[in-house]
Write a protein that holds these residues in place. Structure first.
Motif, PDB file in Angstrom:
ATOM      1  N   ARG A  61      -2.271  11.121 -14.792  1.00  0.00           N
ATOM      2  CA  ARG A  61      -1.720   9.683 -15.949  1.00  0.00           C
ATOM      3  C   ARG A  61      -0.800   9.554 -14.934  1.00  0.00           C
ATOM      4  N   PHE A  62       0.086   9.544 -13.911  1.00  0.00           N
ATOM      5  CA  PHE A  62       0.641   9.074 -12.644  1.00  0.00           C
ATOM      6  C   PHE A  62      -0.043   8.146 -11.804  1.00  0.00           C
ATOM      7  N   ALA A  63      -1.592   7.459 -12.003  1.00  0.00           N
ATOM      8  CA  ALA A  63      -2.505   7.469 -10.888  1.00  0.00           C
ATOM      9  C   ALA A  63      -1.620   6.247 -10.166  1.00  0.00           C
ATOM     10  N   PRO A  64      -1.651   5.230 -10.441  1.00  0.00           N
ATOM     11  CA  PRO A  64      -1.063   4.076  -9.781  1.00  0.00           C
ATOM     12  C   PRO A  64       0.128   4.386  -8.971  1.00  0.00           C
ATOM     13  N   LEU A  65       0.709   5.663  -9.353  1.00  0.00           N
ATOM     14  CA  LEU A  65       1.599   5.766  -8.786  1.00  0.00           C
ATOM     15  C   LEU A  65       1.644   6.879  -7.614  1.00  0.00           C
ATOM     16  N   VAL A  66       0.344   7.845  -8.062  1.00  0.00           N
ATOM     17  CA  VAL A  66      -0.387   8.698  -6.712  1.00  0.00           C
ATOM     18  C   VAL A  66      -0.283   7.791  -6.351  1.00  0.00           C
ATOM     19  N   GLU A  67      -1.548   6.656  -5.491  1.00  0.00           N
ATOM     20  CA  GLU A  67      -1.628   5.291  -5.094  1.00  0.00           C
ATOM     21  C   GLU A  67      -0.854   5.467  -4.025  1.00  0.00           C
ATOM     22  N   ARG A  68       0.442   4.823  -4.548  1.00  0.00           N
ATOM     23  CA  ARG A  68       1.262   4.162  -3.695  1.00  0.00           C
ATOM     24  C   ARG A  68       1.753   5.606  -3.386  1.00  0.00           C
ATOM     25  N   PHE A  69       1.991   6.911  -2.901  1.00  0.00           N
ATOM     26  CA  PHE A  69       2.690   7.623  -2.513  1.00  0.00           C
ATOM     27  C   PHE A  69       1.634   8.243  -1.763  1.00  0.00           C
ATOM     28  N   ARG A  70       0.650   8.309  -2.311  1.00  0.00           N
ATOM     29  CA  ARG A  70      -0.847   7.952  -0.886  1.00  0.00           C
ATOM     30  C   ARG A  70      -0.516   7.497   0.365  1.00  0.00           C
ATOM     31  N   ALA A  71      -0.044   5.481  -0.464  1.00  0.00           N
ATOM     32  CA  ALA A  71      -0.415   4.965   0.940  1.00  0.00           C
ATOM     33  C   ALA A  71       0.594   5.103   1.798  1.00  0.00           C
ATOM     34  N   LEU A  72       2.391   6.213   1.530  1.00  0.00           N
ATOM     35  CA  LEU A  72       3.140   6.166   1.854  1.00  0.00           C
ATOM     36  C   LEU A  72       3.052   7.445   3.838  1.00  0.00           C
ATOM     37  N   ASP A  73       1.592   8.722   3.398  1.00  0.00           N
ATOM     38  CA  ASP A  73       1.351   9.603   4.711  1.00  0.00           C
ATOM     39  C   ASP A  73       2.284   9.784   4.966  1.00  0.00           C
ATOM     40  N   LEU A  74       3.159  11.131   3.728  1.00  0.00           N
ATOM     41  CA  LEU A  74       4.274  11.888   4.233  1.00  0.00           C
ATOM     42  C   LEU A  74       3.716  12.844   4.562  1.00  0.00           C
ATOM     43  N   PRO A  75       4.783  13.814   5.235  1.00  0.00           N
ATOM     44  CA  PRO A  75       4.795  14.826   5.479  1.00  0.00           C
ATOM     45  C   PRO A  75       4.388  15.430   4.319  1.00  0.00           C
ATOM     46  N   ALA A  76       4.525  17.141   4.385  1.00  0.00           N
ATOM     47  CA  ALA A  76       4.342  17.643   3.436  1.00  0.00           C
ATOM     48  C   ALA A  76       5.845  18.248   2.762  1.00  0.00           C
ATOM     49  N   CYS A  77       5.837  18.043   1.163  1.00  0.00           N
ATOM     50  CA  CYS A  77       7.277  17.382   0.883  1.00  0.00           C
ATOM     51  C   CYS A  77       7.415  17.379  -0.606  1.00  0.00           C
ATOM     52  N   LEU A  78       8.576  17.908  -1.177  1.00  0.00           N
ATOM     53  CA  LEU A  78       8.600  18.112  -2.893  1.00  0.00           C
ATOM     54  C   LEU A  78      10.048  16.773  -3.229  1.00  0.00           C
ATOM     55  N   ILE A  79       9.678  16.260  -4.340  1.00  0.00           N
ATOM     56  CA  ILE A  79      10.795  15.296  -4.329  1.00  0.00           C
ATOM     57  C   ILE A  79      10.577  14.940  -5.904  1.00  0.00           C
ATOM     58  N   ASP A  80      12.107  15.008  -5.632  1.00  0.00           N
ATOM     59  CA  ASP A  80      12.451  15.407  -7.533  1.00  0.00           C
ATOM     60  C   ASP A  80      13.069  14.471  -7.996  1.00  0.00           C
ATOM     61  N   GLY A  81      12.761  13.306  -9.015  1.00  0.00           N
ATOM     62  CA  GLY A  81      12.490  12.055  -9.477  1.00  0.00           C
ATOM     63  C   GLY A  81      12.778  11.938 -10.674  1.00  0.00           C
ATOM     64  N   GLU A  82      11.919  10.859 -10.800  1.00  0.00           N
ATOM     65  CA  GLU A  82      11.945  10.004 -12.817  1.00  0.00           C
ATOM     66  C   GLU A  82      11.001   8.736 -12.832  1.00  0.00           C
ATOM     67  N   VAL A  83       9.986   8.961 -13.750  1.00  0.00           N
ATOM     68  CA  VAL A  83       8.935   8.180 -13.879  1.00  0.00           C
ATOM     69  C   VAL A  83       9.332   6.804 -15.103  1.00  0.00           C
ATOM     70  N   VAL A  84       9.387   6.349 -14.921  1.00  0.00           N
ATOM     71  CA  VAL A  84      10.169   5.499 -15.388  1.00  0.00           C
ATOM     72  C   VAL A  84       9.419   4.324 -16.120  1.00  0.00           C
ATOM     73  N   ALA A  85       9.423   3.536 -17.199  1.00  0.00           N
ATOM     74  CA  ALA A  85       8.374   1.992 -17.765  1.00  0.00           C
ATOM     75  C   ALA A  85       9.806   0.997 -17.919  1.00  0.00           C
ATOM     76  N   TYR A  86       9.215   0.132 -18.415  1.00  0.00           N
ATOM     77  CA  TYR A  86      10.547  -1.354 -18.564  1.00  0.00           C
ATOM     78  C   TYR A  86       9.778  -1.593 -19.845  1.00  0.00           C
ATOM     79  N   ASP A  87      10.895  -2.606 -21.079  1.00  0.00           N
ATOM     80  CA  ASP A  87      10.631  -2.535 -21.467  1.00  0.00           C
ATOM     81  C   ASP A  87      10.211  -4.463 -21.149  1.00  0.00           C
TER      82      ASP A  87
END
Length: 294
Positions: A61-87
């Motif tokens: 459901r959040f495929a575009p954001l998954v691609e952005r995170f994949r491009a960062l090539d991060l080490p094994a990590c678990l991040i807490d946050g919020e997905v936001v859309a705009y009007d």
């Protein structure tokens, strides 16, 4: 040789307690409360998963954001946050996010402006960070995402000055702020007062058009149906079921008995109409609420 990293497992979120006042003093850090969808992002090199608050895998459901995170090539990590859309005006809007999710990732466009605001870091390279303080974890998060670019952001924070940030958010029509004790640890799966949320409350007048019966003993109604005048007619806006004192309940019940009618004075959907006693639209109530939804 590079060891293949393993994706961190889901952990239950720490939750914030709703309070009426912003905590004072420099023992607190304050962040914007984003009007979005709380998620955990698990990364390990090119592997990325997005978990909901209940642990569901919503990566598709959040495929575009998954691609952005994949491009960062991060080490094994678990991040807490919020997905936001705009009007259309560029403001965070939960209804817009709901519309994006209903359409599915295949129909998402650049105009949807999905962003991710990261505000905590629970794990890196197998190291459990939940025992560190809020401020230490935030610093580790900033270092981890130093190369991230929009739509991935690290949520800014202020130390002290929470009341000033709160006033600015409310004046801008935003949801409110989250305040966190600087020296507190991450309480997995718990709602604590080390994290508190202070919401901007809006107040408006609504016309009472009906009421729903309550199953609770001694309570004459469970909720009121509300409407507002728009372009010369009443438009249904939703229900309110909390905030009544017992004497208010009894006073309103007496007034309602004299105003009953057979039909609704505004157009209300069938599910919302079930079990409703309709009223002549003569009573007005001032209601405190957080936001209008779709």
């Amino acid at each position: 040789s590079k060891k293949t990293a393993t994706l961190p497992k889901f952990r239950a979120h720490q939750l914030a307690t709703l309070v009426a006042d912003v905590p004072a003093g420099n023992a607190w850090m304050h962040e914007i409360k984003f009007d979005g969808y709380r998620t955990l992002v698990a990364c390990a090199d090119d592997k990325v998963k997005v978990f909901t608050r209940t642990g569901l895998d919503w990566s598709d459901r959040f495929a575009p954001l998954v691609e952005r995170f994949r491009a960062l090539d991060l080490p094994a990590c678990l991040i807490d946050g919020e997905v936001v859309a705009y009007d259309k005006d560029g403001n965070p809007d939960f209804s817009s996010l709901q519309n994006v999710l209903k359409r599915g990732h295949g129909a998402q466009t650049k105009a949807d402006h999905l962003t991710y605001h990261a505000f905590d870091l629970l794990e890196v390279n197998g190291e459990d960070l939940t025992k560190l303080t809020n401020i230490e974890r935030k610093e580790r998060l900033e270092a981890l995402l130093r190369d991230a670019k929009p739509p991935i952001h690290v949520a800014d924070h202020l130390i002290g000055a929470g009341e000033k940030l709160y006033r600015a958010m409310c004046a801008a029509g935003q949801e409110g702020i989250i305040s966190k004790k600087i020296d507190a640890k991450y309480a997995v799966g718990k709602r604590t007062k080390a994290w508190v949320k202070v919401k901007c409350t809006r107040r408006q007048e609504f016309v009472i058009i009906g009421w729903k019966k309550s199953s609770a003993k001694g309570r004459p109604f469970s909720s009121l149906l509300l409407a507002q005048h728009e372009d010369g007619k009443l438009i249904y806006k939703g229900n309110v079921g909390t905030g009544f004192k017992q004497d208010t309940l009894e006073e309103l019940a007496k007034k309602f008995a004299r105003l009953e009618r057979k039909t609704a004075s505004a157009e209300v959907g069938r599910p919302e109409s079930r079990g409703v006693t309709w009223l002549e639209p003569k009573l007005v109530a001032e209601i405190a609420f957080a936001e209008f939804t779709g």
